[in-house]
Design a protein around this motif. Structure first.
Motif, PDB file in Angstrom:
ATOM      1  N   ALA A   1      -0.332   3.060   8.994  1.00 57.31           N
ATOM      2  CA  ALA A   1      -1.458   3.748   8.366  1.00 57.31           C
ATOM      3  C   ALA A   1      -2.159   4.670   9.353  1.00 57.31           C
ATOM      4  N   ASN A   2      -2.479   5.868   8.898  1.00 57.56           N
ATOM      5  CA  ASN A   2      -3.125   6.881   9.733  1.00 57.56           C
ATOM      6  C   ASN A   2      -4.617   6.888   9.395  1.00 57.56           C
ATOM      7  N   THR A   3      -5.349   6.002  10.019  1.00 59.42           N
ATOM      8  CA  THR A   3      -6.755   5.811   9.679  1.00 59.42           C
ATOM      9  C   THR A   3      -7.577   5.536  10.924  1.00 59.42           C
ATOM     10  N   ALA A   4      -8.839   5.963  10.880  1.00 59.18           N
ATOM     11  CA  ALA A   4      -9.783   5.649  11.955  1.00 59.18           C
ATOM     12  C   ALA A   4     -10.646   4.438  11.612  1.00 59.18           C
ATOM     13  N   ALA A   5     -10.454   3.885  10.418  1.00 59.51           N
ATOM     14  CA  ALA A   5     -11.250   2.737   9.989  1.00 59.51           C
ATOM     15  C   ALA A   5     -10.880   1.491  10.784  1.00 59.51           C
ATOM     16  N   SER A   6     -11.794   0.535  10.825  1.00 56.60           N
ATOM     17  CA  SER A   6     -11.485  -0.798  11.334  1.00 56.60           C
ATOM     18  C   SER A   6     -10.768  -1.548  10.222  1.00 56.60           C
ATOM     19  N   VAL A   7      -9.559  -2.035  10.509  1.00 58.28           N
ATOM     20  CA  VAL A   7      -8.718  -2.645   9.476  1.00 58.28           C
ATOM     21  C   VAL A   7      -8.254  -4.018   9.930  1.00 58.28           C
ATOM     22  N   GLU A   8      -8.408  -5.007   9.071  1.00 60.48           N
ATOM     23  CA  GLU A   8      -7.787  -6.308   9.285  1.00 60.48           C
ATOM     24  C   GLU A   8      -6.876  -6.604   8.098  1.00 60.48           C
ATOM     25  N   VAL A   9      -5.726  -7.217   8.383  1.00 61.02           N
ATOM     26  CA  VAL A   9      -4.742  -7.549   7.347  1.00 61.02           C
ATOM     27  C   VAL A   9      -4.677  -9.063   7.210  1.00 61.02           C
ATOM     28  N   ILE A  10      -4.958  -9.538   6.000  1.00 63.63           N
ATOM     29  CA  ILE A  10      -4.989 -10.975   5.697  1.00 63.63           C
ATOM     30  C   ILE A  10      -3.933 -11.250   4.639  1.00 63.63           C
ATOM     31  N   VAL A  11      -3.041 -12.193   4.911  1.00 64.23           N
ATOM     32  CA  VAL A  11      -2.000 -12.569   3.963  1.00 64.23           C
ATOM     33  C   VAL A  11      -2.176 -14.042   3.608  1.00 64.23           C
ATOM     34  N   VAL A  12      -2.148 -14.332   2.326  1.00 65.00           N
ATOM     35  CA  VAL A  12      -2.238 -15.707   1.840  1.00 65.00           C
ATOM     36  C   VAL A  12      -0.929 -16.038   1.132  1.00 65.00           C
ATOM     37  N   ASP A  13      -0.159 -16.932   1.739  1.00 71.42           N
ATOM     38  CA  ASP A  13       1.125 -17.332   1.152  1.00 71.42           C
ATOM     39  C   ASP A  13       0.897 -18.468   0.166  1.00 71.42           C
ATOM     40  N   ASP A  14       1.218 -18.189  -1.094  1.00 67.60           N
ATOM     41  CA  ASP A  14       0.978 -19.152  -2.171  1.00 67.60           C
ATOM     42  C   ASP A  14       2.203 -20.045  -2.356  1.00 67.60           C
ATOM     43  N   ALA A  15       2.490 -20.840  -1.309  1.00 66.91           N
ATOM     44  CA  ALA A  15       3.567 -21.837  -1.343  1.00 66.91           C
ATOM     45  C   ALA A  15       4.922 -21.226  -1.672  1.00 66.91           C
ATOM     46  N   SER A  16       5.264 -20.147  -0.978  1.00 65.08           N
ATOM     47  CA  SER A  16       6.581 -19.533  -1.184  1.00 65.08           C
ATOM     48  C   SER A  16       7.700 -20.495  -0.820  1.00 65.08           C
TER      49      SER A  16
ATOM     50  N   VAL B   1      -9.774  -4.585   0.272  1.00 64.14           N
ATOM     51  CA  VAL B   1      -8.695  -3.850  -0.389  1.00 64.14           C
ATOM     52  C   VAL B   1      -7.679  -4.875  -0.869  1.00 64.14           C
ATOM     53  N   HIS B   2      -7.644  -5.091  -2.176  1.00 63.81           N
ATOM     54  CA  HIS B   2      -6.650  -5.988  -2.755  1.00 63.81           C
ATOM     55  C   HIS B   2      -5.346  -5.217  -2.925  1.00 63.81           C
ATOM     56  N   LEU B   3      -4.288  -5.777  -2.349  1.00 65.09           N
ATOM     57  CA  LEU B   3      -2.992  -5.110  -2.349  1.00 65.09           C
ATOM     58  C   LEU B   3      -1.919  -6.117  -2.704  1.00 65.09           C
ATOM     59  N   ASP B   4      -1.058  -5.749  -3.644  1.00 64.30           N
ATOM     60  CA  ASP B   4       0.054  -6.634  -3.993  1.00 64.30           C
ATOM     61  C   ASP B   4       1.095  -6.642  -2.879  1.00 64.30           C
ATOM     62  N   ALA B   5       1.837  -7.727  -2.798  1.00 59.38           N
ATOM     63  CA  ALA B   5       2.854  -7.894  -1.756  1.00 59.38           C
ATOM     64  C   ALA B   5       4.114  -7.098  -2.043  1.00 59.38           C
ATOM     65  N   ASP B   6       4.085  -6.264  -3.090  1.00 52.57           N
ATOM     66  CA  ASP B   6       5.218  -5.385  -3.376  1.00 52.57           C
ATOM     67  C   ASP B   6       4.770  -3.932  -3.528  1.00 52.57           C
ATOM     68  N   MET B   7       3.609  -3.581  -2.946  1.00 55.57           N
ATOM     69  CA  MET B   7       3.071  -2.220  -3.001  1.00 55.57           C
ATOM     70  C   MET B   7       3.166  -1.567  -1.629  1.00 55.57           C
ATOM     71  N   VAL B   8       4.014  -0.547  -1.518  1.00 53.94           N
ATOM     72  CA  VAL B   8       4.218   0.169  -0.258  1.00 53.94           C
ATOM     73  C   VAL B   8       3.380   1.443  -0.290  1.00 53.94           C
ATOM     74  N   LEU B   9       2.442   1.559   0.662  1.00 58.94           N
ATOM     75  CA  LEU B   9       1.483   2.657   0.643  1.00 58.94           C
ATOM     76  C   LEU B   9       1.865   3.780   1.589  1.00 58.94           C
ATOM     77  N   PRO B  10       1.674   5.039   1.193  1.00 61.87           N
ATOM     78  CA  PRO B  10       1.758   6.148   2.142  1.00 61.87           C
ATOM     79  C   PRO B  10       0.696   6.011   3.235  1.00 61.87           C
ATOM     80  N   ASP B  11       0.892   6.724   4.332  1.00 60.26           N
ATOM     81  CA  ASP B  11       0.054   6.478   5.509  1.00 60.26           C
ATOM     82  C   ASP B  11      -1.386   6.958   5.370  1.00 60.26           C
ATOM     83  N   HIS B  12      -1.707   7.757   4.348  1.00 56.21           N
ATOM     84  CA  HIS B  12      -3.068   8.273   4.209  1.00 56.21           C
ATOM     85  C   HIS B  12      -3.966   7.395   3.343  1.00 56.21           C
ATOM     86  N   VAL B  13      -3.427   6.410   2.639  1.00 59.08           N
ATOM     87  CA  VAL B  13      -4.191   5.719   1.593  1.00 59.08           C
ATOM     88  C   VAL B  13      -5.379   4.938   2.156  1.00 59.08           C
ATOM     89  N   LEU B  14      -5.221   4.267   3.283  1.00 59.72           N
ATOM     90  CA  LEU B  14      -6.358   3.533   3.836  1.00 59.72           C
ATOM     91  C   LEU B  14      -7.478   4.485   4.259  1.00 59.72           C
TER      92      LEU B  14
END
Length: 343
Positions: free
Chosen positions: A68-83, A126-139
């Protein structure tokens, strides 16, 4: 029963044009323009990704966030629902994941997302599905426009899972196509009740919900466009919400359980009732990867649609959720204590 969530929706408009004017005055950018890093520099974003058996798609999703091409402060949190596939190994190994937990038993996306909200420290979730691939500008698009009373909605372009020789999904070149989202380009058959509103049309409908409602401005005050209303535009494949308001309404209602994702519609209704407006970002769109066997997956989801929509209708007859931060904290703290840390 008194003042209900449905009553609150009828009282709320969706004219967000003053926000757009302030943004344009501040940045000299069009609201729907691709955003370079800079205007987003003060944003604090928490990306929350729930996942259950998404080994086919999660790697590219996380790779895209890392790029991602962003100046924002970003944290990525993943919750695995018993895969039960190798999703946990992908999460544990990926450098862009800041925090990840694993649930011992599957609880559904609503509860998994609530755990992500509880962990998050950003001002915007930012709620994001685990199958959504974002272009680098979206964040950057989201970060530059985030506000404490806006729900920013992105779009999805569904594509088939076509693996390369290594099993990695193949993505089309260029930007995802906005026209591929049903909220933009929508078709409905004749003589078949719609699962959401129950409407039946005497002829096939080809509608354009985004265009024909002035980018959803006209969906305020509980207006409808065929089978669409404003809460239904809030889709957690890609949506950004103010964390403080999400906490106050108690996050996602966990009564929806596992199945068709009506919990995002209810969250949209709760946020609207709490004073938020719902604003589309036409440029914020991602490739939504189908699972390897999409027919089976969609059949299973549709099988749960009717009872979940019925549950949503019952919630509309209840008072608007508010003042639920303490209860939310207690419930998520208890559940987090039973998770296992992956990262």
């Amino acid at each position: 029963m008194g003042h209900t969530l449905a009553d609150a929706l009828r009282e709320r408009g969706n004219d967000y044009r003053p926000h757009i004017q302030r943004f344009t005055d501040r940045t000299a950018l069009d609201w729907h323009a691709l955003t370079p890093p800079g205007p987003d520099r003060t944003a604090r974003l928490s990306i929350v990704i729930p996942t259950h058996n998404n080994a086919h798609s999660l790697g590219p999703v996380l790779d895209a966030l890392a790029a991602a091409n962003t100046a924002a402060s970003v944290e990525v949190i993943v919750v695995d629902d018993a895969s039960t596939d190798h999703t946990p190994a992908i999460i544990a190994a990926h450098h862009t994941v800041d925090t990840a937990v694993r649930l011992p038993h599957q609880v559904g996306a609503a509860t998994a997302r609530n755990l992500g909200i509880a962990i998050a420290e950003g001002d915007t979730i930012v709620h994001l599905d685990a199958d959504m691939v974002l272009p680098d500008h979206v964040l950057a698009d989201i970060g530059a426009r985030a506000a404490d009373d806006l729900v920013l909605v992105g779009f999805r372009h569904n594509i088939a899972y076509q693996p390369d020789a290594s099993g990695r999904p193949t993505l089309p070149p260029g930007e995802p196509d906005l026209e591929q989202d049903h909220r933009v380009n929508w078709r409905a058959p004749a003589n078949q009740p719609m699962f959401y509103s129950g409407q039946t049309y005497t002829r096939p409908i080809h509608g354009r919900p985004l265009d024909h409602t002035r980018d959803w401005i006209d969906l305020g005050n509980a207006a409808i466009y065929h089978d669409w209303d404003l809460p239904r535009m809030v889709v957690t494949a890609l949506v950004a919400v103010p964390r403080a308001v999400a906490l106050d309404v108690g996050g996602f209602d966990t009564g929806f359980g596992i199945g068709w994702s009506t919990e995002d519609t209810h969250l949209g209704a709760a946020l609207i009732a709490a004073g938020c407006t719902v604003v589309p970002l036409r440029q914020a769109r991602g490739y939504h990867l189908d699972p390897p066997h999409p027919g089976d997956a969609w059949k299973a989801k549709f099988a749960t649609a009717a009872p979940r929509v019925a549950y949503y209708r019952r919630l509309l007859a209840q008072p608007p959720p508010t003042g639920r931060r303490a209860a939310f904290r207690a419930a998520t703290h208890q559940l987090l204590a039973r998770t296992r840390r992956l990262r």
